[in-house]
Motif scaffolding. Sequence first.
Motif, PDB file in Angstrom:
ATOM      1  N   UNK A  37       1.059  -1.169   0.352  1.00  0.00           N
ATOM      2  CA  UNK A  37       0.348  -0.204  -0.023  1.00  0.00           C
ATOM      3  C   UNK A  37       0.993   1.632  -0.372  1.00  0.00           C
ATOM      4  N   UNK A  38       0.638   2.069  -0.561  1.00  0.00           N
ATOM      5  CA  UNK A  38       1.491   3.644  -0.965  1.00  0.00           C
ATOM      6  C   UNK A  38       0.553   4.452  -0.375  1.00  0.00           C
ATOM      7  N   UNK A  39       1.217   5.245   0.141  1.00  0.00           N
ATOM      8  CA  UNK A  39       0.802   7.097   0.777  1.00  0.00           C
ATOM      9  C   UNK A  39       1.705   7.504   0.509  1.00  0.00           C
ATOM     10  N   UNK A  40       1.022   8.612   0.127  1.00  0.00           N
ATOM     11  CA  UNK A  40       1.776   9.823  -0.368  1.00  0.00           C
ATOM     12  C   UNK A  40       1.468  10.849   0.954  1.00  0.00           C
ATOM     13  N   UNK A  41       2.940  11.879   1.328  1.00  0.00           N
ATOM     14  CA  UNK A  41       2.776  12.908   2.338  1.00  0.00           C
ATOM     15  C   UNK A  41       3.546  13.969   2.178  1.00  0.00           C
TER      16      UNK A  41
END
Length: 99
Positions: free
Chosen positions: A43-47
Amino acid sequence: MKQLLPIKRRTPVRIEILSSAENTSSLHNDLNDMLVDASSCCEYLGYVDKDGSTRVKIECIVREEEKQYSWDQLRLKHATDCYISVDPTELSMEPILIP
């Protein structure tokens, strides 16, 4: 009559990768090469980090059998540009969408 022993299932292991957004493509390609089913286990999460830079957090749930190989390959290829851990981290971040 021979009795079968129950099959012991090992619990999946979580690997967390924190990296600059520029490394996402390289990490994605390497994960697809390493993991049997990277498309459904990562799972990829940009921040946006505290200093204003765009970063990505990747969480992969891998089988015990894949753990050591994946860990070794990630450390070999990305140790200088990523933080790789099996422990969850608490980030103060603003989620953003990365196309």
